[in-house]
Motif scaffolding. Structure first.
Motif, PDB file in Angstrom:
ATOM      1  N   ALA A 184      -5.641  41.238   6.405  1.00  0.00           N
ATOM      2  CA  ALA A 184      -6.708  41.876   5.633  1.00  0.00           C
ATOM      3  C   ALA A 184      -6.818  43.349   6.007  1.00  0.00           C
ATOM      4  N   VAL A 185      -7.245  44.177   5.054  1.00  0.00           N
ATOM      5  CA  VAL A 185      -7.310  45.624   5.275  1.00  0.00           C
ATOM      6  C   VAL A 185      -8.695  46.094   5.697  1.00  0.00           C
ATOM      7  N   GLY A 186      -9.671  45.202   5.704  1.00  0.00           N
ATOM      8  CA  GLY A 186     -11.022  45.585   6.079  1.00  0.00           C
ATOM      9  C   GLY A 186     -11.986  44.457   5.778  1.00  0.00           C
ATOM     10  N   MET A 187     -13.241  44.800   5.620  1.00  0.00           N
ATOM     11  CA  MET A 187     -14.301  43.821   5.349  1.00  0.00           C
ATOM     12  C   MET A 187     -15.215  44.353   4.268  1.00  0.00           C
ATOM     13  N   SER A 188     -15.664  43.462   3.385  1.00  0.00           N
ATOM     14  CA  SER A 188     -16.620  43.835   2.347  1.00  0.00           C
ATOM     15  C   SER A 188     -17.952  43.135   2.595  1.00  0.00           C
ATOM     16  N   SER A 189     -19.004  43.680   1.998  1.00  0.00           N
ATOM     17  CA  SER A 189     -20.310  43.019   1.963  1.00  0.00           C
ATOM     18  C   SER A 189     -20.895  43.140   0.566  1.00  0.00           C
ATOM     19  N   GLY A 190     -21.735  42.176   0.235  1.00  0.00           N
ATOM     20  CA  GLY A 190     -22.553  42.259  -0.969  1.00  0.00           C
ATOM     21  C   GLY A 190     -24.006  42.137  -0.554  1.00  0.00           C
ATOM     22  N   LEU A 191     -24.650  43.263  -0.310  1.00  0.00           N
ATOM     23  CA  LEU A 191     -25.969  43.241   0.324  1.00  0.00           C
ATOM     24  C   LEU A 191     -27.120  43.158  -0.668  1.00  0.00           C
ATOM     25  N   THR A 192     -26.793  42.827  -1.932  1.00  0.00           N
ATOM     26  CA  THR A 192     -27.810  42.303  -2.844  1.00  0.00           C
ATOM     27  C   THR A 192     -27.427  40.901  -3.296  1.00  0.00           C
ATOM     28  N   TYR A 193     -26.450  40.281  -2.601  1.00  0.00           N
ATOM     29  CA  TYR A 193     -26.004  38.919  -2.907  1.00  0.00           C
ATOM     30  C   TYR A 193     -26.212  38.035  -1.679  1.00  0.00           C
ATOM     31  N   GLU A 251     -11.729  48.135  15.401  1.00  0.00           N
ATOM     32  CA  GLU A 251     -10.694  47.877  16.403  1.00  0.00           C
ATOM     33  C   GLU A 251      -9.318  47.711  15.767  1.00  0.00           C
ATOM     34  N   TYR A 252      -9.299  47.180  14.548  1.00  0.00           N
ATOM     35  CA  TYR A 252      -8.036  46.915  13.863  1.00  0.00           C
ATOM     36  C   TYR A 252      -7.655  48.011  12.865  1.00  0.00           C
ATOM     37  N   GLY A 253      -8.410  49.092  12.850  1.00  0.00           N
ATOM     38  CA  GLY A 253      -8.085  50.183  11.944  1.00  0.00           C
ATOM     39  C   GLY A 253      -8.393  49.897  10.495  1.00  0.00           C
ATOM     40  N   GLY A 254      -9.286  48.949  10.242  1.00  0.00           N
ATOM     41  CA  GLY A 254      -9.679  48.634   8.875  1.00  0.00           C
ATOM     42  C   GLY A 254     -10.867  49.470   8.430  1.00  0.00           C
ATOM     43  N   ALA A 261     -20.829  52.053  14.591  1.00  0.00           N
ATOM     44  CA  ALA A 261     -19.732  51.135  14.887  1.00  0.00           C
ATOM     45  C   ALA A 261     -18.394  51.835  15.063  1.00  0.00           C
ATOM     46  N   GLY A 262     -18.318  53.117  14.692  1.00  0.00           N
ATOM     47  CA  GLY A 262     -17.047  53.823  14.741  1.00  0.00           C
ATOM     48  C   GLY A 262     -16.063  53.341  13.702  1.00  0.00           C
ATOM     49  N   CYS A 263     -16.581  52.957  12.540  1.00  0.00           N
ATOM     50  CA  CYS A 263     -15.771  52.300  11.507  1.00  0.00           C
ATOM     51  C   CYS A 263     -15.688  53.173  10.258  1.00  0.00           C
ATOM     52  N   ALA A 264     -14.521  53.212   9.623  1.00  0.00           N
ATOM     53  CA  ALA A 264     -14.370  53.906   8.345  1.00  0.00           C
ATOM     54  C   ALA A 264     -15.204  53.213   7.277  1.00  0.00           C
ATOM     55  N   LEU A 265     -15.710  53.998   6.335  1.00  0.00           N
ATOM     56  CA  LEU A 265     -16.628  53.508   5.306  1.00  0.00           C
ATOM     57  C   LEU A 265     -16.073  53.828   3.928  1.00  0.00           C
ATOM     58  N   HIS A 266     -16.032  52.814   3.072  1.00  0.00           N
ATOM     59  CA  HIS A 266     -15.692  53.016   1.660  1.00  0.00           C
ATOM     60  C   HIS A 266     -16.817  52.420   0.827  1.00  0.00           C
ATOM     61  N   LEU A 267     -17.506  53.267   0.068  1.00  0.00           N
ATOM     62  CA  LEU A 267     -18.687  52.842  -0.685  1.00  0.00           C
ATOM     63  C   LEU A 267     -18.274  52.280  -2.029  1.00  0.00           C
ATOM     64  N   ARG A 291      -6.707  55.604   2.058  1.00  0.00           N
ATOM     65  CA  ARG A 291      -7.765  54.739   2.583  1.00  0.00           C
ATOM     66  C   ARG A 291      -7.174  53.409   3.062  1.00  0.00           C
ATOM     67  N   LEU A 292      -6.203  52.874   2.339  1.00  0.00           N
ATOM     68  CA  LEU A 292      -5.577  51.606   2.703  1.00  0.00           C
ATOM     69  C   LEU A 292      -4.514  51.763   3.785  1.00  0.00           C
ATOM     70  N   ARG A 293      -4.264  53.014   4.198  1.00  0.00           N
ATOM     71  CA  ARG A 293      -3.272  53.330   5.225  1.00  0.00           C
ATOM     72  C   ARG A 293      -1.894  52.813   4.836  1.00  0.00           C
ATOM     73  N   LEU A 294      -1.478  53.181   3.624  1.00  0.00           N
ATOM     74  CA  LEU A 294      -0.167  52.795   3.109  1.00  0.00           C
ATOM     75  C   LEU A 294       0.704  54.047   3.077  1.00  0.00           C
ATOM     76  N   PRO A 295       1.533  54.267   4.070  1.00  0.00           N
ATOM     77  CA  PRO A 295       2.250  55.536   4.182  1.00  0.00           C
ATOM     78  C   PRO A 295       3.343  55.738   3.150  1.00  0.00           C
ATOM     79  N   ASP A 296       3.780  54.668   2.470  1.00  0.00           N
ATOM     80  CA  ASP A 296       4.878  54.809   1.524  1.00  0.00           C
ATOM     81  C   ASP A 296       4.479  54.445   0.093  1.00  0.00           C
ATOM     82  N   ARG A 297       3.201  54.615  -0.225  1.00  0.00           N
ATOM     83  CA  ARG A 297       2.707  54.388  -1.578  1.00  0.00           C
ATOM     84  C   ARG A 297       1.742  55.509  -1.957  1.00  0.00           C
ATOM     85  N   GLY A 298       1.498  55.649  -3.258  1.00  0.00           N
ATOM     86  CA  GLY A 298       0.508  56.598  -3.742  1.00  0.00           C
ATOM     87  C   GLY A 298       1.035  57.970  -4.065  1.00  0.00           C
ATOM     88  N   LEU A 299       2.337  58.220  -3.832  1.00  0.00           N
ATOM     89  CA  LEU A 299       2.956  59.505  -4.146  1.00  0.00           C
ATOM     90  C   LEU A 299       4.332  59.268  -4.757  1.00  0.00           C
TER      91      LEU A 299
END
Length: 530
Positions: A190-199, A219-222, A249-255, A458-466
């Motif tokens: 998995a690349v990270g964690m999601s939440s649904g904070l109105t669900y 810790e896992y770079g997600g 938490a020292g964690c990257a955030l994607h809104l 954001r997904l840390r994919l070094p060989d995609r997106g270009l």
């Protein structure tokens, strides 16, 4: 080489100026880029197939940062809803609710809870739920799917697994179990964690609990991808909460679908962006996604106050059957503003039924809800499976947010229902056709970067997106003069125009405007070590 695109106008995803080039592909990778080959008079690359790309833009494949194709990719090998848009990678496991990790009880409950998003209710045999862990689900995707897919660990499902549907803080053993489930999912790809904070039940988690889980993700770079606690009343406070929580938490955030909705937020997008800019300038790692439409889409159940769903779907149905409790629900919805409706009293005129699980209720699809009695009856008769459009957005906010330096594209596309939101079939060509060509909100180069290299980073994919030599050949060819979304509110499943070719791993999944039978998609897994 396997393939050469000749005389393509390359928009390479970096945001830099486009250029004319011949681009060669071999073994699923971009192996040659010869700029201005015709003008330079140099020897032009050759291949087993040469495709004349005169007049077409060649760009990296589009990355849908917020998709609800968790079951659709398994159920529908064609999946033209996304492939025809040029999407080559979707991020699944959104809004804190999906199908791994689970045990038998949790799987049954989550299937009931998000039938409106994905189908797959208990008794539905269109998908064989032969997995339980994140790794097993990703292995299932690796058998071959229409487009690539990455996965976020759904925090609401994790909480459901560890402690059921109770509205209380987790005990120490329960929190330890949640930490282990998140860590195992990240170790499995998995690349990270999601939440649904109105669900429910994810929204029952206090900030301290979310912070502890985000520490594991970090810790896992997600990254953490929350549908936060309000997009209506108190929206800015809800954004501030997520920024502060991930900083702690020292964690990257994607809104997720970073909108400012309802009348209370009209014209307030600059306030949100100022908040984010301050955090970014202070060193925070933040990105966001939006879709280029004003209505939202979710389930009718989601509007109810959270207490109404404590205990799970069957408990919610029991409360709806009880007249006194149903009246209390109505009071929260219509007069107080429920937490499920973002703290804003519901305006039934803005709620349009987009889908039902029981086809006997199809007459309601496309109609506004005419009040609580109708909503209550639909919830009961459709066993909570009704989906809606919620017409509460503001075009000015949509345009302002999409210009931001950390913006990416996400369809939030719910593919279920007789009349789904057109964003599911139209998000990416809508950006290119309407907001680039017609309105000039973004330049073509800017927009393509938003849809390709930014999400890949954001997904840390070094060989995609270009479009670069050595990168994976996930590519789109589109006509900048004609590309447009075909999907409308009246005909939401119409495919786009102006996108003749889409390749995944160097293989045509769309060729000459038609979906091929190629299943080149696989899981894209987190690779950074702990």
């Amino acid at each position: 080489m396997d393939l050469v695109f000749r005389d393509a106008e390359v928009v390479d995803g970096s945001g830099g100026d486009s250029y004319r080039a011949d681009v060669g592909v071999e073994g699923g990778r971009i192996v040659s880029i010869v700029k201005e080959a015709a003008a330079a008079g140099c020897q032009r690359p050759t291949a087993r197939r040469v495709l004349d790309a005169e007049g077409l833009v060649l760009s990296p494949g589009f990355i849908d940062m917020h998709a609800h194709s968790d079951l659709a990719l398994l159920r529908d090998p064609d999946h033209s809803a996304k492939a025809a848009q040029g999407v080559t990678l979707e991020v699944l496991g959104q809004d804190g609710l999906s199908y791994a990790p689970v045990d038998d009880r949790t799987l049954d409950e989550v299937r009931r809870a998000i039938t409106g998003w994905n189908g797959g209710a208990p008794g539905d045999t269109s998908v064989d739920f032969d997995w339980r862990t994140v790794g097993e689900y990703l292995d299932r995707l690796d058998r071959g799917i229409a487009v690539n897919a990455a996965y976020l660990i759904p925090q609401g499902t994790v909480r459901m697994y560890a402690m059921g549907w109770e509205d209380r803080p987790a005990t120490a053993p329960e929190l330890d179990r949640m930490r282990r489930l998140v860590a195992e999912g990240l170790e499995q790809g998995a690349v990270g964690m999601s939440s649904g904070l109105t669900y429910t039940p994810g929204m029952y988690a206090p900030d301290a609990e979310l912070t502890e889980l985000c520490r594991v993700v970090a810790e896992y770079g997600g990254y953490y991808c929350p549908h936060h606690r309000s997009y209506g009343a108190g929206a800015l406070r809800a954004y501030e909460e997520m920024v502060a929580l991930t900083r702690e938490a020292g964690c990257a955030l994607h809104l997720a679908h970073a909108t400012m909705n309802f009348g209370v937020n009209e014209g307030r997008a600059p306030e949100l962006l100022a908040l984010l800019d301050a955090a970014l300038d202070a060193g925070a790692d933040i990105s966001l996604d939006t879709y280029p439409y004003t209505p939202g889409s979710t389930t009718l159940l989601a509007l109810l106050p959270s207490w109404a769903s404590e205990g799970g779907p069957e408990a919610a149905l029991a409360r709806l059957r009880d007249d006194a409790t149903a009246e209390r629900i109505r009071h929260h919805l219509e007069e107080l503003g429920s937490d499920g409706c973002h703290g804003v009293p519901v305006d039934w005129a803005t709620i349009e039924i987009s889908g039902v699980t029981d086809r006997g209720l199809a007459e309601h699809v496309g109609r506004s809800v005419d009040g609580w009695p109708t909503a209550r009856r639909l919830l009961l008769e459709d066993r909570l499976g009704t989906t809606i459009l919620q017409h509460v957005g503001h075009e000015e906010n949509v345009r302002t947010i999409m210009r931001h330096r950390v913006h990416t594209g996400g369809s939030d596309g719910i593919l279920q229902g007789l009349k789904p939101h057109p964003r599911a079939y139209g998000t990416f060509p809508e950006y290119l056709g309407r907001y680039v060509r017609e309105l000039g909100v973004l330049s073509l180069e800017e927009c393509v970067a938003h849809l390709t290299s930014r999400p890949a980073a954001r997904l840390r994919l070094p060989d995609r997106g270009l479009v670069r030599e050595g990168h994976v050949a996930d590519l789109v060819l589109f006509d900048p003069a004609t590309v447009a979304a075909g999907a409308t509110y009246e005909n939401p499943r119409t495919l786009p125009v102006g996108i003749p070719h889409v390749l995944i791993d160097g293989r045509f999944v769309v060729e000459d405007g038609r979906r091929t039978d190629v299943l080149a998609g696989r899981s894209v897994r987190r690779t950074q070590p702990r």
